[in-house]
Motif scaffolding. Structure first.
Motif, PDB file in Angstrom:
ATOM      1  N   PHE A 160      57.220 -12.994  16.346  1.00 64.91           N
ATOM      2  CA  PHE A 160      56.788 -13.728  17.532  1.00 64.91           C
ATOM      3  C   PHE A 160      56.583 -12.743  18.665  1.00 64.91           C
ATOM      4  N   GLN A 161      55.883 -13.190  19.687  1.00 61.64           N
ATOM      5  CA  GLN A 161      55.655 -12.374  20.880  1.00 61.64           C
ATOM      6  C   GLN A 161      56.342 -13.025  22.071  1.00 61.64           C
ATOM      7  N   LEU A 162      56.782 -12.180  22.983  1.00 62.36           N
ATOM      8  CA  LEU A 162      57.311 -12.637  24.261  1.00 62.36           C
ATOM      9  C   LEU A 162      56.491 -12.004  25.372  1.00 62.36           C
ATOM     10  N   HIS A 163      56.198 -12.795  26.382  1.00 56.80           N
ATOM     11  CA  HIS A 163      55.566 -12.281  27.587  1.00 56.80           C
ATOM     12  C   HIS A 163      56.490 -12.642  28.737  1.00 56.80           C
ATOM     13  N   LEU A 164      56.921 -11.628  29.478  1.00 62.49           N
ATOM     14  CA  LEU A 164      57.805 -11.839  30.616  1.00 62.49           C
ATOM     15  C   LEU A 164      57.120 -11.339  31.881  1.00 62.49           C
ATOM     16  N   LYS A 165      57.103 -12.186  32.895  1.00 61.43           N
ATOM     17  CA  LYS A 165      56.627 -11.798  34.226  1.00 61.43           C
ATOM     18  C   LYS A 165      57.801 -11.978  35.162  1.00 61.43           C
ATOM     19  N   GLY A 166      58.061 -10.969  35.974  1.00 66.88           N
ATOM     20  CA  GLY A 166      59.192 -11.070  36.876  1.00 66.88           C
ATOM     21  C   GLY A 166      58.894 -10.511  38.246  1.00 66.88           C
ATOM     22  N   LYS A 167      59.595 -11.070  39.240  1.00 63.72           N
ATOM     23  CA  LYS A 167      59.430 -10.599  40.613  1.00 63.72           C
ATOM     24  C   LYS A 167      60.777 -10.679  41.311  1.00 63.72           C
ATOM     25  N   GLY A 168      61.112  -9.597  41.985  1.00 61.85           N
ATOM     26  CA  GLY A 168      62.321  -9.547  42.788  1.00 61.85           C
ATOM     27  C   GLY A 168      62.029  -8.815  44.071  1.00 61.85           C
ATOM     28  N   GLN A 169      63.062  -8.599  44.891  1.00 55.93           N
ATOM     29  CA  GLN A 169      62.854  -7.883  46.152  1.00 55.93           C
ATOM     30  C   GLN A 169      62.478  -6.429  45.918  1.00 55.93           C
ATOM     31  N   ALA A 170      62.952  -5.847  44.810  1.00 53.51           N
ATOM     32  CA  ALA A 170      62.708  -4.422  44.547  1.00 53.51           C
ATOM     33  C   ALA A 170      61.428  -4.150  43.768  1.00 53.51           C
ATOM     34  N   GLY A 171      60.720  -5.207  43.358  1.00 55.47           N
ATOM     35  CA  GLY A 171      59.466  -4.971  42.653  1.00 55.47           C
ATOM     36  C   GLY A 171      59.095  -6.067  41.682  1.00 55.47           C
ATOM     37  N   LYS A 172      58.070  -5.751  40.881  1.00 57.00           N
ATOM     38  CA  LYS A 172      57.542  -6.695  39.904  1.00 57.00           C
ATOM     39  C   LYS A 172      57.553  -6.051  38.525  1.00 57.00           C
ATOM     40  N   MET A 173      57.554  -6.912  37.484  1.00 57.35           N
ATOM     41  CA  MET A 173      57.436  -6.420  36.124  1.00 57.35           C
ATOM     42  C   MET A 173      56.543  -7.352  35.324  1.00 57.35           C
ATOM     43  N   ASN A 174      55.867  -6.776  34.365  1.00 58.10           N
ATOM     44  CA  ASN A 174      55.023  -7.510  33.439  1.00 58.10           C
ATOM     45  C   ASN A 174      55.289  -6.893  32.074  1.00 58.10           C
ATOM     46  N   CYS A 175      55.795  -7.689  31.140  1.00 59.55           N
ATOM     47  CA  CYS A 175      56.286  -7.150  29.879  1.00 59.55           C
ATOM     48  C   CYS A 175      55.724  -7.931  28.693  1.00 59.55           C
ATOM     49  N   HIS A 176      55.217  -7.207  27.707  1.00 62.17           N
ATOM     50  CA  HIS A 176      54.760  -7.792  26.443  1.00 62.17           C
ATOM     51  C   HIS A 176      55.623  -7.206  25.335  1.00 62.17           C
ATOM     52  N   THR A 177      56.223  -8.076  24.529  1.00 59.12           N
ATOM     53  CA  THR A 177      57.100  -7.621  23.450  1.00 59.12           C
ATOM     54  C   THR A 177      56.709  -8.276  22.137  1.00 59.12           C
ATOM     55  N   ASP A 178      56.536  -7.456  21.108  1.00 59.27           N
ATOM     56  CA  ASP A 178      56.361  -7.936  19.741  1.00 59.27           C
ATOM     57  C   ASP A 178      57.716  -7.854  19.068  1.00 59.27           C
ATOM     58  N   VAL A 179      58.156  -8.963  18.451  1.00 53.76           N
ATOM     59  CA  VAL A 179      59.459  -9.030  17.796  1.00 53.76           C
ATOM     60  C   VAL A 179      59.238  -9.297  16.309  1.00 53.76           C
ATOM     61  N   PHE A 180      59.686  -8.358  15.486  1.00 54.73           N
ATOM     62  CA  PHE A 180      59.560  -8.458  14.036  1.00 54.73           C
ATOM     63  C   PHE A 180      60.939  -8.703  13.438  1.00 54.73           C
ATOM     64  N   LEU A 181      61.041  -9.604  12.471  1.00 59.08           N
ATOM     65  CA  LEU A 181      62.278  -9.859  11.738  1.00 59.08           C
ATOM     66  C   LEU A 181      62.039  -9.451  10.291  1.00 59.08           C
ATOM     67  N   LYS A 182      62.794  -8.478   9.817  1.00 63.40           N
ATOM     68  CA  LYS A 182      62.629  -7.969   8.455  1.00 63.40           C
ATOM     69  C   LYS A 182      63.907  -8.192   7.661  1.00 63.40           C
ATOM     70  N   THR A 183      63.748  -8.677   6.429  1.00 60.42           N
ATOM     71  CA  THR A 183      64.890  -8.873   5.544  1.00 60.42           C
ATOM     72  C   THR A 183      65.321  -7.526   4.984  1.00 60.42           C
ATOM     73  N   MET A 184      66.609  -7.232   5.087  1.00 58.21           N
ATOM     74  CA  MET A 184      67.192  -5.988   4.586  1.00 58.21           C
ATOM     75  C   MET A 184      68.432  -6.358   3.763  1.00 58.21           C
ATOM     76  N   GLN A 185      68.287  -6.520   2.447  1.00 56.24           N
ATOM     77  CA  GLN A 185      69.368  -6.966   1.557  1.00 56.24           C
ATOM     78  C   GLN A 185      69.970  -8.252   2.112  1.00 56.24           C
ATOM     79  N   ASN A 186      71.215  -8.252   2.535  1.00 57.64           N
ATOM     80  CA  ASN A 186      71.859  -9.465   3.061  1.00 57.64           C
ATOM     81  C   ASN A 186      71.879  -9.484   4.583  1.00 57.64           C
ATOM     82  N   SER A 187      70.939  -8.804   5.200  1.00 58.34           N
ATOM     83  CA  SER A 187      70.916  -8.749   6.657  1.00 58.34           C
ATOM     84  C   SER A 187      69.478  -8.880   7.161  1.00 58.34           C
TER      85      SER A 187
END
Length: 155
Positions: A74-101
């Protein structure tokens, strides 16, 4: 700023996916979360307290979960704003099976502006990695707590 991050859960991928999609788990696991509102499924607003080097700020975040491919991506898009600045973040999240984890791999591309951008990439990367560590450790703790309660209740 680009960040690659990995975390391994000692749990099956289907369970990790299920709990990562729960708003309650996200709210409890988001580091520094002061408020959390569900606007609609997959769209959230939060106020998060951030400490990055000399900066301390409360950032208003919009979090959007999109392009889901259960239980692998899945993807996450985060937009944020505070007194010290702004952020714009795009994250790709991968889930991979590794034996029992399950191995979570996050590939993040973040743009930061304002005074907080002057902190320096090394401090910001360290802060981001600590936040991700805290988030995923808390998610795993919440999953295990929920599974224990289900087992104890005979479900």
């Amino acid at each position: 700023m680009k960040i690659d991050y990995a975390y391994t859960f000692g749990l099956p991928r289907s369970i990790v996916w299920k709990y990562l999609m729960m708003e309650e788990i996200l709210r409890k696991s988001l580091p520094g979360c002061k408020t959390f509102i569900v606007r609609k499924e997959g769209v959230y607003e939060a106020e998060v307290e951030i400490n990055a080097g000399p900066f301390h700020d409360v950032i208003k975040l919009e979090i959007i979960r999109k392009q889901e491919k259960p239980p692998a991506f899945f993807q996450l898009h985060l937009k944020g704003k505070g007194q010290a600045g702004k952020m714009n973040c795009h994250t790709d999240v991968f889930l991979k099976t590794m034996q029992n984890s399950t191995k979570i791999i996050c590939k993040t591309d973040t743009e930061i502006s304002g005074a907080i951008a002057m902190v320096g990439q090394r401090v910001l990367e360290s802060t981001a990695n600590k936040g991700l560590d805290s988030f995923f450790q808390t998610v795993e703790k919440e999953i295990r707590k929920s599974l224990y309660q289900l087992k104890r209740g005979g479900r």
